[in-house]
Design a protein around this motif. Structure first.
Motif, PDB file in Angstrom:
ATOM      1  N   ASP A 274      -0.036   4.149 -12.973  1.00 24.00           N
ATOM      2  CA  ASP A 274      -0.360   2.845 -13.428  1.00 24.00           C
ATOM      3  C   ASP A 274      -1.279   1.911 -12.571  1.00 24.00           C
ATOM      4  O   ASP A 274      -1.213   0.667 -12.520  1.00 24.00           O
ATOM      5  N   VAL A 275      -1.788   2.609 -11.368  1.00 28.36           N
ATOM      6  CA  VAL A 275      -2.696   1.557 -10.539  1.00 28.36           C
ATOM      7  C   VAL A 275      -3.995   2.617 -10.550  1.00 28.36           C
ATOM      8  O   VAL A 275      -3.971   3.662 -10.385  1.00 28.36           O
ATOM      9  N   ARG A 276      -5.026   1.895 -10.923  1.00 24.72           N
ATOM     10  CA  ARG A 276      -6.574   2.612 -10.746  1.00 24.72           C
ATOM     11  C   ARG A 276      -7.085   1.892  -9.517  1.00 24.72           C
ATOM     12  O   ARG A 276      -7.381   0.844  -9.080  1.00 24.72           O
TER      13      ARG A 276
ATOM     14  N   ARG B 213       4.641  -7.624 -12.074  1.00 24.69           N
ATOM     15  CA  ARG B 213       5.366  -6.063 -12.390  1.00 24.69           C
ATOM     16  C   ARG B 213       5.173  -5.527 -13.756  1.00 24.69           C
ATOM     17  O   ARG B 213       5.432  -6.177 -14.725  1.00 24.69           O
ATOM     18  N   GLY B 214       5.165  -4.316 -13.931  1.00 27.93           N
ATOM     19  CA  GLY B 214       5.140  -3.687 -15.070  1.00 27.93           C
ATOM     20  C   GLY B 214       3.509  -3.817 -15.820  1.00 27.93           C
ATOM     21  O   GLY B 214       3.316  -3.274 -16.860  1.00 27.93           O
TER      22      GLY B 214
ATOM     23  N   ASP C 169      -5.870   7.729 -10.070  1.00 23.51           N
ATOM     24  CA  ASP C 169      -4.955   6.947 -10.880  1.00 23.51           C
ATOM     25  C   ASP C 169      -3.469   7.185 -10.282  1.00 23.51           C
ATOM     26  O   ASP C 169      -3.108   8.202 -10.373  1.00 23.51           O
TER      27      ASP C 169
ATOM     28  N   SER D 182       2.228   8.650 -15.808  1.00 27.28           N
ATOM     29  CA  SER D 182       1.128   8.794 -15.379  1.00 27.28           C
ATOM     30  C   SER D 182       0.669   7.658 -14.319  1.00 27.28           C
ATOM     31  O   SER D 182       1.268   6.499 -14.654  1.00 27.28           O
TER      32      SER D 182
ATOM     33  N   SER E   7      -0.509  -2.715 -15.438  1.00 28.60           N
ATOM     34  CA  SER E   7      -1.468  -2.063 -14.709  1.00 28.60           C
ATOM     35  C   SER E   7      -2.527  -2.777 -13.811  1.00 28.60           C
ATOM     36  O   SER E   7      -2.833  -3.748 -14.066  1.00 28.60           O
ATOM     37  N   HIS E   8      -2.865  -2.224 -12.675  1.00 25.69           N
ATOM     38  CA  HIS E   8      -3.505  -2.903 -11.563  1.00 25.69           C
ATOM     39  C   HIS E   8      -4.887  -2.009 -11.471  1.00 25.69           C
ATOM     40  O   HIS E   8      -4.866  -0.802 -11.788  1.00 25.69           O
TER      41      HIS E   8
ATOM     42  N   HIS F 134       0.339   5.787  -8.311  1.00 23.04           N
ATOM     43  CA  HIS F 134       1.492   5.212  -8.734  1.00 23.04           C
ATOM     44  C   HIS F 134       1.982   3.982  -7.833  1.00 23.04           C
ATOM     45  O   HIS F 134       2.016   4.063  -6.755  1.00 23.04           O
ATOM     46  N   LYS F 135       2.126   2.722  -8.374  1.00 20.07           N
ATOM     47  CA  LYS F 135       2.547   1.559  -7.695  1.00 20.07           C
ATOM     48  C   LYS F 135       3.464   1.913  -6.908  1.00 20.07           C
ATOM     49  O   LYS F 135       3.604   1.355  -5.947  1.00 20.07           O
TER      50      LYS F 135
END
Length: 520
Positions: free
Chosen positions: A121-123, A158-159, A137, A119, A161-162, A139-140
């Motif tokens: 990892d970036v809002r 990295r790794g 939501d 799922s 959530s943003h 994907h980076k």
């Protein structure tokens, strides 16, 4: 005082009727349903947010209704206009919400198994200028690989959530769709069938996000599809504003920008077009192209100051060509034997005369016609040939003389008095003789316009020349009537100039004023 109060009372009453002042004696209590607002758990009650995954679409049936009762008074015109704008704004907001919901509903990043990724990892939150928010939501790895803007923003930590927020967006829907495009494998297929204005919006956002694949796909689409005139202006304006400095952008504009070599050859191109019309074999096509080219030249002159600058030399070369053809046709007509088809010959004469009129019309529009007046006045040989053939064959030629008189009379041709007199000396008798046929045979001949132009041209001459022309016209008009131009107004002007004003001036010269000094 009572009268003044009564007047004010009437004025107020009129304003009440117009709707600018409410009348307390009237009541109006409209009611309408309110629209439920969508809120995210994190947003304040005043913000409008649509999150991913989104809530169920708006359903009018499910929306609660609340009766709104206005105070017991009538609405003014201003209040009604405000309510109308408020309703329009509500409808526009609801349409926007539905479009964004539809985009999010089918977005690839909504699929938890898309591309083997977990799922998002970036809002990513996009905020409109009016506060409407859309959260996704995403994907980076996708954003960073597709957009240099996101690669820069997400390159650290990295790794982790943003949360990224883009504020003050002009069009939230276009931003959401641009993000969706980053997940598409075939952007060309995705864009197919879109409106040009829509693709321009996607291009603008793609440029802002430095989404190179999106930029290239939008430019490729714009280069391939047809544009309306309104869309053409938008494309030019948008590409000029974006300053992409890309070869694909240059390819898009090739259809509207000419190379320097093309501009330099404008006179050559126009010469070819004009010659093609003059030599056309199909009369209907010739008439249509004449009308089209004349309109385009006039539009060019009106809009951009003669950008299509056809040279004077080109136009006069065409005039000489038409004159040579006319002389040849009339020479054949004077020595015509019985084997020559009269109908064909008459058509050829009319065609060449019509060609000449068209070129003269262009010259007058471009303010290049002064020299042609002298050229036409010097056609003594043509005038002699003209007098030797029947009127039914030659009357179209006299329309050229009428055309010049109209231009002189309306101040669109400025020529010396000697040239004006020479023009009438050579062609006025022919115009008199052909006027009846001109008037009856051609619907495009405006009798009043010809008479006015001829009158004004005659009245520009010295008085003794006016007199010679007017006396000749007087005798001819008495014998020919309607088959002769009716220039009675010019006759009246000449009469007053020659006799009434002249006599008055002579009497004024005889007056003597004696000044005497008296001693006190």
């Amino acid at each position: 005082m009572a009268a003044e109060n009564a007047l004010k009372s009437k004025e107020v009453s009129a304003m009440i009727k117009q709707g600018f002042i409410s009348d307390q004696t009237l009541s109006f209590s409209p009611s309408r349903s309110t629209i439920s607002k969508l809120h995210s758990p994190n947003s304040s009650p005043n913000s409008k947010t649509l999150s991913s995954p989104p809530p169920p679409p708006f359903s009018p049936a499910a929306a609660p209704t609340q009766q709104l009762t206005r105070p017991s008074q009538s609405q003014t015109l201003y209040e009604m206009m405000s309510d109308e704008q408020h309703r329009d704004s509500k409808v526009s907001d609801r349409n926007l919400h539905q479009k964004v919901h539809k985009l999010l509903e089918t977005a690839p990043f909504r699929n938890p198994n898309w591309g083997g990724l977990v799922s998002g990892d970036v809002r990513l939150t996009v905020v409109a200028k009016d506060g409407f928010r859309v959260s996704m939501d995403v994907h980076k790895s996708v954003l960073a690989s597709k957009s240099r803007f996101f690669a820069e923003k997400l390159r650290k930590d990295r790794g982790v959530s943003h949360c990224v927020e883009i504020s003050d967006c002009d069009d939230v829907e276009v931003y959401v769709e641009t993000v969706v495009l980053m997940y598409c494998e075939d952007l060309k297929k995705r864009l197919m069938g879109e409106e040009v204005s829509r693709v321009l919006g996607l291009l603008k956002v793609s440029a802002a996000l430095m989404f190179d694949e999106g930029i290239a796909s939008c430019l490729e689409y714009l280069e391939a599809v047809p544009w309306s005139e309104e869309e053409e202006e938008k494309v030019k304006s948008q590409l000029s504003e974006l300053q992409l400095h890309d070869s694909a952008s240059d390819q898009v504009l090739l259809r509207v920008s000419s190379e320097p070599s093309t501009s330099a050859r404008a006179d050559e191109i126009l010469s070819r077009l004009l010659t093609g019309v003059l030599q056309a074999k199909d009369d209907r096509a010739r008439r249509e192209m004449k009308t089209l080219i004349s309109r385009l030249l006039r539009e060019d002159a009106a809009n951009d100051g003669n950008r299509l600058d056809v040279s004077k030399e080109t136009l006069y070369n065409l005039c000489h060509r038409c004159l040579s053809s006319l002389v040849l046709c009339l020479s054949e007509a004077t020595g015509m034997d019985e084997k020559r088809d009269r109908g064909v010959l008459m058509a050829e004469i009319a065609r060449e005369a019509d060609n000449m009129q068209w070129i003269v019309d262009i010259m007058v529009d471009k303010k290049m016609g002064e020299d042609f007046v002298k050229l036409w006045a010097d056609q003594k040989e043509l005038a002699v040939l003209h007098s030797k053939i029947p009127t039914m064959y030659r009357h179209e030629i006299s329309r050229i003389t009428a055309q010049l008189c109209i231009a002189i009379g309306s101040r669109h041709l400025l020529v010396p008095k000697d040239t004006r007199f020479s023009l009438l000396s050579t062609w006025l008798e022919a115009l008199y003789e052909d006027f009846g046929w001109m008037r009856r045979a051609s619907r495009s001949v405006d009798k009043k316009l010809v008479e006015e132009g001829l009158s004004q041209t005659i009245l520009t001459l010295p008085l003794h020349q006016q007199q010679a022309i007017m006396l000749n016209w007087f005798d001819r008009f008495l014998n020919k009537g309607d088959d002769c131009p009716n220039i009675q107004k010019a006759f009246e002007v000449w009469w007053r100039r020659a006799f009434i004003k002249h006599v008055a001036e002579q009497e004024n010269h005889r007056l003597q004023i004696t000044v005497c000094d008296y001693s006190s």
